[in-house]
Scaffold this active site. Sequence first.
Site, short mmCIF file in Angstrom:
data_model
loop_
_atom_site.label_atom_id
_atom_site.label_comp_id
_atom_site.label_asym_id
_atom_site.label_seq_id
_atom_site.Cartn_x
_atom_site.Cartn_y
_atom_site.Cartn_z
N GLY A 95 39.21 36.01 40.22
CA GLY A 95 39.02 35.83 38.85
C GLY A 95 40.16 35.34 38.09
N SER A 96 40.44 36.21 36.99
CA SER A 96 41.46 35.65 36.02
C SER A 96 42.91 35.72 36.50
CB SER A 96 41.30 36.52 34.88
OG SER A 96 42.46 36.07 33.75
N CYS A 97 43.70 34.46 36.09
CA CYS A 97 45.20 34.57 36.28
C CYS A 97 45.85 35.59 35.39
CB CYS A 97 45.67 33.17 35.69
SG CYS A 97 45.04 31.76 36.75
#
Length: 589
Positions: A64-66
């Site tokens: 998922g998200s950085c």
Amino acid sequence: MSDVSLTGRSLVRGSAQGELLYADVGLSFWGGVDPFSGEIIDRHHPLSGQCLAGRLLALPSGRGSCTGSSVLMELLTGDHAPAALIFADQEEILTLGVIIAETLFNSTIPVVCVGPEAFAKLRQRRFARVEDDKICLFDSLPQSRGTSATTRNDAQPVPYSVSLSESDHALLDGHYGKAAQEAMRIVLRMAELQGADQLIDISQAHIDGCIYTGPASLRFAEQLVEWGAQVRVPTTLNSISVDQCRWRAQGIDPAFGEPASALGNAYMAMGAQLSYTCAPYLLDSAPKAGEQIVWAESNAVVYANSVLAARTLKYPDYLDICIALTGRAPFVGTHRDQGRFATLRIDIKPLDTLDDAFWPLLGYHVGLLCGSEIPLLCGLEETAPSRDDLKAFGAAFATTSAAPMFHINQITPEATSESQAFGDLPPSRVLVIEPDDLLASWYELDHAETPQVDLVSLGNPHFSLSECAALAALCSGRRKHPDVAMAVTLGRAVYADASEAGYVTTLERFGAQLINDTCWCMLGEPVVPPTARTIMTNSGKYAHYAPGLVGRQVHFGNLAECVETACSGEASGRLPTWLTAAATRQGAH
């Protein structure tokens, strides 16, 4: 005594012991972990509701998200961090969060990668001890050692095994200032972990670290400004955590709004452009095919690599700004030809009468299947997806996978043929997606118990001009239900074009609220009405994150269904026609 001992690769040195918290599914810390309590809030994850504070967290990888690196940094500067991280595969987003906390805030935990075979052995043990690259597993900890976790902060010196240019040495020697010097040290430390033997010049950057995750995120940026940080390449900014021009009018608490706005200003002070969008591929500055760039924000990374054929890794927050300050990036992964080939083939059984909900649903499901592997999707050759379809697919794919890109046979630019996508090598695995598989993922996203909807959420990622046009056409001459809120997030540049085209006027007459600068993954109350219990969205990404981020149940559907729901106040519950046959078969059984 332990009856199992493992040896892995130490990504961050240190020691810890305590209770083992194991899962065989990757976890995005952004939207998946509360940075102020350590609770796992991803309601789709097997560890949902568990607290990772003080425990040795074992995951196959992140996903998922950085922004996961920023959430972990907040945990490390507070009281709710895990005692250690153990991964099956090398993990860079969360590891970078530890490195930043260690470098700037003198707080660290050990991080070790053990490989998939050894990782599976962790499943049956309750306790573990980490000593650098060694892991001992126990059913109960030895009495003499207790159950508390300990770490040491003996940061490793920056290695210089990477080939450096004269300019690189000047950066390391501080000739370009303290900020660039510290940034270069961090870049080189990550290059060493990634196995890079050289650095490359990059042409532009997109910064995801401007999202406010807590006090540490602002402290980091303001420290760089104090050190005189200035970007060396054209740099855009991701969505920040508030609409900078309207957050007070929206009723945002100043205790959140002021530091969130200040964080955006800090990156502007470093020379970044005022873009504030999670969809930088919609800007005039979007990169060309083959261009070496450094983008963070997971959906932007996936779109840049897959649809634009530009070249970037899935850069963690804070490594993005470090590279922007130096103009140099490790030459590894999807920056290289061989790092862009698919290794997994996924065959999609043909479906008829597809609508725009198909693409985010498929992206969500494919991401669950592929982990960190780059997939080639076959069977979609006749579907002719639009750029908006690919945007929606990529955002959902980036939510559930750790991979930096995808290929779709005969559709995406580096998959004009299967042999091109695979680099003339056979796939490691071949999977088949049946309609029944997609139906299961549909019910994961469309899970609200009541048909009543209080809020329609659109624009995750930010709306494009063509999406504004499609929405305006659906809303023209109509008014939403008075008890239903509708809000659309979009970048300032697209908003200006949509306003000129008349779409903004149409949408505001319908009753929609248009929000700039921020995005749904950062929005909470009061933009999400405190009385709202159920949200409707066409975003696979937001349907996944919303239950954990704002504690609401979600209905999922296409754009037209979202508008109908805004007018009626209730979701119809109808399945798209391309899924009804699968539902009928399941009902028959």
